[in-house]
Design an enzyme around this catalytic site. Sequence first.
Site, mmCIF file in Angstrom:
data_model
loop_
_atom_site.group_PDB
_atom_site.id
_atom_site.type_symbol
_atom_site.label_atom_id
_atom_site.label_comp_id
_atom_site.label_asym_id
_atom_site.label_seq_id
_atom_site.Cartn_x
_atom_site.Cartn_y
_atom_site.Cartn_z
ATOM 1 N N HIS A 43 0.841 -1.207 0.000
ATOM 2 C CA HIS A 43 0.000 0.000 0.000
ATOM 3 C C HIS A 43 0.877 1.259 0.000
ATOM 4 C CE1 HIS A 43 -2.708 -2.871 2.339
ATOM 5 N NE2 HIS A 43 -3.475 -2.539 1.323
ATOM 6 N N GLU A 154 -0.843 -4.049 -8.988
ATOM 7 C CA GLU A 154 -0.956 -5.193 -9.916
ATOM 8 C C GLU A 154 -1.192 -6.486 -9.148
ATOM 9 O OE1 GLU A 154 2.571 -5.204 -12.315
ATOM 10 O OE2 GLU A 154 1.760 -3.696 -13.692
ATOM 11 N N GLN A 159 -8.744 -6.764 -10.636
ATOM 12 C CA GLN A 159 -9.386 -5.566 -10.082
ATOM 13 C C GLN A 159 -8.884 -4.305 -10.799
ATOM 14 O OE1 GLN A 159 -9.988 -4.731 -5.702
ATOM 15 N NE2 GLN A 159 -8.056 -3.684 -5.979
HETATM 16 P P1 AMP Z 1 -6.552 -3.712 -0.272
HETATM 17 O O1 AMP Z 1 -6.349 -2.894 0.957
HETATM 18 O O2 AMP Z 1 -6.102 -5.115 -0.145
HETATM 19 O O3 AMP Z 1 -7.920 -3.534 -0.868
HETATM 20 O O4 AMP Z 1 -5.560 -3.113 -1.361
HETATM 21 C C1 AMP Z 1 -5.554 -1.742 -1.656
HETATM 22 C C2 AMP Z 1 -4.652 -1.501 -2.830
HETATM 23 O O5 AMP Z 1 -3.325 -1.946 -2.518
HETATM 24 C C3 AMP Z 1 -5.079 -2.274 -4.076
HETATM 25 O O6 AMP Z 1 -4.884 -1.453 -5.224
HETATM 26 C C4 AMP Z 1 -4.138 -3.441 -4.074
HETATM 27 O O7 AMP Z 1 -3.910 -3.981 -5.362
HETATM 28 C C5 AMP Z 1 -2.879 -2.801 -3.540
HETATM 29 N N1 AMP Z 1 -1.967 -3.807 -2.999
HETATM 30 C C6 AMP Z 1 -2.269 -4.789 -2.110
HETATM 31 N N2 AMP Z 1 -1.192 -5.571 -1.902
HETATM 32 C C7 AMP Z 1 -0.194 -5.072 -2.685
HETATM 33 C C8 AMP Z 1 1.164 -5.447 -2.932
HETATM 34 N N3 AMP Z 1 1.707 -6.497 -2.318
HETATM 35 N N4 AMP Z 1 1.877 -4.716 -3.792
HETATM 36 C C9 AMP Z 1 1.326 -3.648 -4.432
HETATM 37 N N5 AMP Z 1 0.056 -3.234 -4.246
HETATM 38 C C10 AMP Z 1 -0.693 -3.939 -3.390
#
Ligand code: AMP
Length: 288
Positions: A43, A154, A159
Amino acid sequence: MTSQQPPRIIRGLDELRAITRAWKRAGETIGVVPTMGALHDGHLSLAHAARQNCDQVIVTIFVNPKQFNNPEDLENYPRTEDDDARKLAPIGVDLIWVPDGEQMYPPDFATNVSVGGITDVMEGAHRPGHFDGVATVVAKLFLQTAADHAFFGEKDFQQLMIVTRMARDLDIDIEVVGCPTVREDTGLAMSSRNLLLSDRAMMKAATLYEVMTDTVAALAEGAEFSALQDAAKARLRAADFTEIEYFEIRARDDFAPLTTPTRPARLFAAAWMAGVRLIDNIDVPVKG
Ligand code: AMP
């Protein structure tokens, strides 16, 4: 501009709008990073990208009930707001938007944003209603924050494509920017759900990325994907993955299944480790 003070947390839509209107009047660009909190370095990489590219940066934290198809998953989802705010301080995020559930979805809320086609496979097939929940909340967050640029990982590749299509189809004036997956030293993709794994399970979970990279390497050397797929599943089971929902190559634009990557493609996987559902995807070089 960076600051060590945790960013201001805004919880009311009127207040948020007053701030973003002033930014717009001053000709400033706004970047938004939608999250469900429990922030990790994945994040934070999105917040850094927003900081580098936009005058004002909003990180949103909202555990969106509409995108959970399993009530237990929603209940267990980690919530760490104070820590999250502290982690965002050194990046120089301008504000954190934390809408409450009633405000997002009042009892008479009646609208559903549903993207067709590319939602039918993988996460869409295994998590009914999930992408309607995602598209609906992301459309709201885009409109609430009036952002010019939105940063997505990614890690959740399907999504990323769906919110890009949604914004384009609805003429929302925003650029959706995809950012690379951030991984642990073991290769395991960072995820808020990793907090639910024991140290031992987290080590075993790293096998997923290992098997995925080995599969792509063997494919590049000419191996047949169907044999590689069987071997990969066997290795994952041996590492204590209990269920492998999918392990497949799909085109990166329309998610058509491919056995030979004759056009830009990715290897996508979803599998369960110690009661936690993990997903990952990596690039597959085009052949021929
Ligand atoms: P979430 O809080 O899981 O809904 O994720 C919020 C954002 O963070 C989304 O755009 C996810 O794709 C991104 N995200 C989650 N994990 C990672 C990661 N390991 N690397 C890069 N972006 C991430």
